[in-house]
Scaffold this motif. Structure first.
Motif, mmCIF file in Angstrom:
data_model
loop_
_atom_site.group_PDB
_atom_site.id
_atom_site.type_symbol
_atom_site.label_atom_id
_atom_site.label_comp_id
_atom_site.label_asym_id
_atom_site.label_seq_id
_atom_site.Cartn_x
_atom_site.Cartn_y
_atom_site.Cartn_z
ATOM 1 N N THR A 42 0.925 -1.246 0.011
ATOM 2 C CA THR A 42 0.171 0.168 0.326
ATOM 3 C C THR A 42 0.636 1.060 -0.159
ATOM 4 N N TYR A 43 1.039 2.125 -1.316
ATOM 5 C CA TYR A 43 1.954 2.857 -0.988
ATOM 6 C C TYR A 43 1.006 3.771 -2.156
ATOM 7 N N SER A 46 -2.408 6.235 1.198
ATOM 8 C CA SER A 46 -4.072 6.469 0.869
ATOM 9 C C SER A 46 -4.602 4.988 0.052
ATOM 10 N N GLN A 47 -3.983 4.454 -0.474
ATOM 11 C CA GLN A 47 -4.437 4.184 -1.893
ATOM 12 C C GLN A 47 -4.608 2.632 -1.449
ATOM 13 N N PRO A 48 -5.919 2.002 -2.015
ATOM 14 C CA PRO A 48 -5.850 0.425 -1.091
ATOM 15 C C PRO A 48 -4.549 -0.659 -1.709
ATOM 16 N N ARG A 50 -2.251 -3.000 -3.208
ATOM 17 C CA ARG A 50 -2.103 -3.559 -5.105
ATOM 18 C C ARG A 50 -1.004 -4.521 -4.789
ATOM 19 N N ALA A 143 1.751 11.411 -4.119
ATOM 20 C CA ALA A 143 0.712 12.054 -4.752
ATOM 21 C C ALA A 143 1.312 10.604 -6.120
#
Length: 148
Positions: A42-43, A46-48, A50, A143
């Protein structure tokens, strides 16, 4: 001369067969972030979660106010092995760079590097990659993707 607003540096290793534990041992230092190809990660946080498409080993400096980039790069390299044979093997096997972000608060600003820091990068075969931002907040980098 106007001052640079902020800077950050990250030493990054990428590779399909990158084993984070092996790099940690060879470099004699702990990464800020590491993942093996195929593992869930998870990087940014804040991202789901993967699946990692590549292995990654990264050691990042703290962001610094003003022109701290030379110090940030040197500090990262000084915490790791000075064995140039190990570095030669790693840069042969993996994509390696020193990825740096520089945020300007005015147009036409500059920065410099000391001969010692440039020598450490050169001896280790590390590419210096500078992203220079003007008119963007430093949080913008969080981001961005892990690799270009």
């Amino acid at each position: 001369m106007a001052e640079i607003s902020q800077s950050s540096a990250s030493l990054r290793f990428f590779g399909d067969d990158l084993d984070p534990a092996e790099l940690t041992k060879l470099l004699a230092g702990q990464p800020t972030y590491a993942v093996r190809k195929g593992d869930l990660h998870t990087y940014p946080p804040s991202q789901p979660p993967r699946i990692a498409l590549k292995g990654l080993w990264r050691l990042s400096s703290e962001s610094g106010k003003g022109d701290q980039l030379d110090h940030q790069i040197a500090s990262i390299l000084k915490t790791l092995t000075s064995d140039l044979g190990i570095w030669a093997d790693l840069v042969r096997r993996f994509k390696v760079d020193m990825f740096c972000g520089v945020w300007l608060d005015e147009e036409n600003q500059g920065l410099g590097f000391t001969p010692g820091t440039l020598q450490m990068l050169g001896e280790r075969g590390i590419k210096l990659d500078l992203d220079i931002y003007y008119g963007l907040e430093p949080d913008f980098l969080a981001a961005q993707p892990l690799a270009k």
